[in-house]
Write a protein that holds these residues in place. Structure first.
Motif, PDB file in Angstrom:
ATOM      1  N   ASN A  59     -21.525  -1.339  31.733  1.00 45.60           N
ATOM      2  CA  ASN A  59     -20.868  -0.350  32.195  1.00 45.60           C
ATOM      3  C   ASN A  59     -20.263  -0.735  33.646  1.00 45.60           C
ATOM      4  OD1 ASN A  59     -22.681  -0.224  34.641  1.00 45.60           O
ATOM      5  ND2 ASN A  59     -24.103   1.002  33.295  1.00 45.60           N
ATOM      6  N   PHE A  60     -19.485   0.261  34.190  1.00 43.15           N
ATOM      7  CA  PHE A  60     -18.657  -0.205  35.297  1.00 43.15           C
ATOM      8  C   PHE A  60     -19.371  -0.569  36.454  1.00 43.15           C
ATOM      9  CE2 PHE A  60     -15.102   1.960  32.968  1.00 43.15           C
ATOM     10  CZ  PHE A  60     -14.242   1.147  32.986  1.00 43.15           C
ATOM     11  N   GLU A  61     -20.609   0.106  36.674  1.00 38.02           N
ATOM     12  CA  GLU A  61     -21.318  -0.337  37.636  1.00 38.02           C
ATOM     13  C   GLU A  61     -22.045  -1.789  37.664  1.00 38.02           C
ATOM     14  OE1 GLU A  61     -21.961   2.680  35.934  1.00 38.02           O
ATOM     15  OE2 GLU A  61     -20.907   3.890  37.438  1.00 38.02           O
ATOM     16  N   GLU A  62     -22.354  -2.110  36.362  1.00 38.21           N
ATOM     17  CA  GLU A  62     -22.766  -3.558  36.167  1.00 38.21           C
ATOM     18  C   GLU A  62     -21.529  -4.556  36.313  1.00 38.21           C
ATOM     19  OE1 GLU A  62     -25.928  -2.842  32.717  1.00 38.21           O
ATOM     20  OE2 GLU A  62     -24.088  -2.573  32.101  1.00 38.21           O
ATOM     21  N   PHE A  63     -20.312  -4.008  35.683  1.00 39.28           N
ATOM     22  CA  PHE A  63     -19.358  -5.042  36.180  1.00 39.28           C
ATOM     23  C   PHE A  63     -18.897  -5.206  37.803  1.00 39.28           C
ATOM     24  CE2 PHE A  63     -14.571  -4.942  36.901  1.00 39.28           C
ATOM     25  CZ  PHE A  63     -14.317  -6.158  36.282  1.00 39.28           C
ATOM     26  N   ASP A  64     -19.156  -3.987  38.416  1.00 36.79           N
ATOM     27  CA  ASP A  64     -18.775  -4.045  40.015  1.00 36.79           C
ATOM     28  C   ASP A  64     -19.931  -4.990  40.456  1.00 36.79           C
ATOM     29  OD1 ASP A  64     -17.254  -3.103  41.953  1.00 36.79           O
ATOM     30  OD2 ASP A  64     -18.915  -1.965  42.494  1.00 36.79           O
ATOM     31  N   ALA A  65     -21.024  -4.878  40.138  1.00 34.22           N
ATOM     32  CA  ALA A  65     -22.069  -5.643  40.800  1.00 34.22           C
ATOM     33  C   ALA A  65     -21.806  -7.353  40.582  1.00 34.22           C
ATOM     34  CB  ALA A  65     -23.461  -5.437  39.932  1.00 34.22           C
ATOM     35  N   VAL A  86      -7.406  -3.191  53.916  1.00 34.41           N
ATOM     36  CA  VAL A  86      -9.231  -3.399  54.095  1.00 34.41           C
ATOM     37  C   VAL A  86      -9.833  -2.101  54.637  1.00 34.41           C
ATOM     38  CG1 VAL A  86      -8.894  -5.796  53.875  1.00 34.41           C
ATOM     39  CG2 VAL A  86      -8.751  -4.704  56.088  1.00 34.41           C
ATOM     40  N   ARG A  87      -8.901  -1.376  55.322  1.00 34.73           N
ATOM     41  CA  ARG A  87      -9.259   0.033  55.917  1.00 34.73           C
ATOM     42  C   ARG A  87      -9.573   1.136  54.791  1.00 34.73           C
ATOM     43  NH1 ARG A  87      -5.069  -1.248  59.312  1.00 34.73           N
ATOM     44  NH2 ARG A  87      -4.419   0.745  58.616  1.00 34.73           N
ATOM     45  N   THR A  88      -8.763   1.125  53.841  1.00 31.05           N
ATOM     46  CA  THR A  88      -8.626   2.173  52.917  1.00 31.05           C
ATOM     47  C   THR A  88      -8.998   1.986  51.384  1.00 31.05           C
ATOM     48  OG1 THR A  88      -6.168   1.575  52.443  1.00 31.05           O
ATOM     49  CG2 THR A  88      -6.626   3.074  54.065  1.00 31.05           C
ATOM     50  N   GLU A  89      -9.294   0.755  51.060  1.00 29.73           N
ATOM     51  CA  GLU A  89      -9.462   0.160  50.054  1.00 29.73           C
ATOM     52  C   GLU A  89     -10.533  -0.565  50.017  1.00 29.73           C
ATOM     53  OE1 GLU A  89      -8.629   0.476  46.013  1.00 29.73           O
ATOM     54  OE2 GLU A  89      -7.431   1.182  47.271  1.00 29.73           O
ATOM     55  N   PRO A  90     -11.861  -0.194  49.389  1.00 31.70           N
ATOM     56  CA  PRO A  90     -13.104  -0.891  49.278  1.00 31.70           C
ATOM     57  C   PRO A  90     -12.847  -2.269  48.394  1.00 31.70           C
ATOM     58  CG  PRO A  90     -13.565   1.432  48.738  1.00 31.70           C
ATOM     59  CD  PRO A  90     -11.930   1.232  48.628  1.00 31.70           C
ATOM     60  N   TRP A  91     -11.962  -2.323  47.421  1.00 33.54           N
ATOM     61  CA  TRP A  91     -11.391  -3.457  46.761  1.00 33.54           C
ATOM     62  C   TRP A  91     -11.250  -4.617  47.592  1.00 33.54           C
ATOM     63  CZ3 TRP A  91     -12.991  -5.305  42.198  1.00 33.54           C
ATOM     64  CH2 TRP A  91     -12.489  -6.454  41.538  1.00 33.54           C
ATOM     65  N   LEU A  92     -10.251  -4.359  48.471  1.00 32.65           N
ATOM     66  CA  LEU A  92      -9.542  -5.133  49.470  1.00 32.65           C
ATOM     67  C   LEU A  92     -10.672  -5.571  50.659  1.00 32.65           C
ATOM     68  CD1 LEU A  92      -5.892  -3.960  49.725  1.00 32.65           C
ATOM     69  CD2 LEU A  92      -6.854  -5.627  48.273  1.00 32.65           C
ATOM     70  N   ALA A  93     -11.426  -4.638  51.200  1.00 43.69           N
ATOM     71  CA  ALA A  93     -12.546  -4.967  51.810  1.00 43.69           C
ATOM     72  C   ALA A  93     -13.437  -6.036  51.348  1.00 43.69           C
ATOM     73  CB  ALA A  93     -13.099  -3.632  52.370  1.00 43.69           C
ATOM     74  N   ARG A  94     -13.738  -5.794  49.971  1.00 40.27           N
ATOM     75  CA  ARG A  94     -14.771  -6.712  49.199  1.00 40.27           C
ATOM     76  C   ARG A  94     -13.979  -8.038  49.219  1.00 40.27           C
ATOM     77  NH1 ARG A  94     -16.730  -4.736  43.838  1.00 40.27           N
ATOM     78  NH2 ARG A  94     -18.686  -4.573  44.915  1.00 40.27           N
ATOM     79  N   ALA A 123      -2.936 -10.764  51.492  1.00 43.97           N
ATOM     80  CA  ALA A 123      -3.280 -10.599  53.011  1.00 43.97           C
ATOM     81  C   ALA A 123      -5.058 -10.164  53.002  1.00 43.97           C
ATOM     82  CB  ALA A 123      -2.478  -9.161  53.512  1.00 43.97           C
ATOM     83  N   ALA A 124      -5.600  -9.809  52.196  1.00 42.33           N
ATOM     84  CA  ALA A 124      -7.049  -9.561  52.184  1.00 42.33           C
ATOM     85  C   ALA A 124      -7.861 -10.858  51.924  1.00 42.33           C
ATOM     86  CB  ALA A 124      -7.602  -8.540  51.477  1.00 42.33           C
ATOM     87  N   GLY A 125      -7.248 -12.196  51.464  1.00 40.24           N
ATOM     88  CA  GLY A 125      -7.639 -13.206  51.250  1.00 40.24           C
ATOM     89  C   GLY A 125      -7.794 -13.932  49.989  1.00 40.24           C
TER      90      GLY A 125
END
Length: 183
Positions: free
Chosen positions: A2-8, A49-57, A94-96
């Motif tokens: 599922n998406f939670e497993e994928f995200d992990a 990175v301030r507005t998007e959790p994906w970029l912060a990750r 820009a996030a890396g």
């Protein structure tokens, strides 16, 4: 899966993650507002990175010394979606994230690639991949986690092929500006 497993998986990798993208259009409803703004030439919602959790990750893993990379194999002329996505790649870079672009016409091997995938910790004994499945219209239909040695070897081989035939995002944008942002 599922998406939670994928995200992990993005919290578990220890060395590197590589993404191969082959499609010229992805139909992602969460991007509809941003694509519409791009099409209309209006301001897009901020993505940082301030507005998007994906970029912060991405930024957090880069700071931790982990390598985050993707190569998108493109056809010319670029689709509207790819022109939009190239703008988003600037934000990811820009996030890396290291972004490469490969012109499919550059080499016959780029026309024989399989489906999209994520390859994690590619050279470690704990390597794994997530194969991404899309329908003909670019809608996501599912994914599969694998540690199968044959599949991992195929992913590594395809990664190496696209790396050899790609250029960095900034180089691509500078060389193909007219294709990306028509005047």
């Amino acid at each position: 899966m599922n998406f939670e497993e994928f995200d992990a998986y993005f919290d578990r990798f220890t060395q590197d993650v590589f993404r191969l993208e082959n499609l010229q259009h992805y139909a992602i409803s969460a991007e509809d507002e941003r694509v519409r703004a791009f099409r209309e030439g209006t301001a897009r919602p901020e993505r940082s990175v301030r507005t998007e959790p994906w970029l912060a990750r991405i930024a957090a893993t880069a700071v931790a010394g982990k390598n985050w990379e993707r190569v998108h194999v493109v056809d010319h002329p670029l689709s509207e979606y790819l022109r939009y996505e190239l703008v988003g790649y600037v934000e990811s870079q820009a996030a890396g994230e290291q972004i490469g672009i490969a012109d499919r016409a550059a080499d016959a091997s780029l026309s024989t690639l399989g489906e999209d995938f994520w390859l994690f910790d590619s050279e470690s004994p704990d390597a794994y991949a997530v194969l991404m499945h899309y329908d003909e219209a670019g809608h996501f239909v599912g994914f599969d986690h694998t540690v199968d040695p044959g599949v991992l070897d195929r992913c590594r081989e395809q990664r190496d092929i696209v790396r050899r035939h790609s250029v960095g995002l900034n180089t691509y944008l500078a060389a193909r500006k007219a294709d990306v942002v028509p005047e």
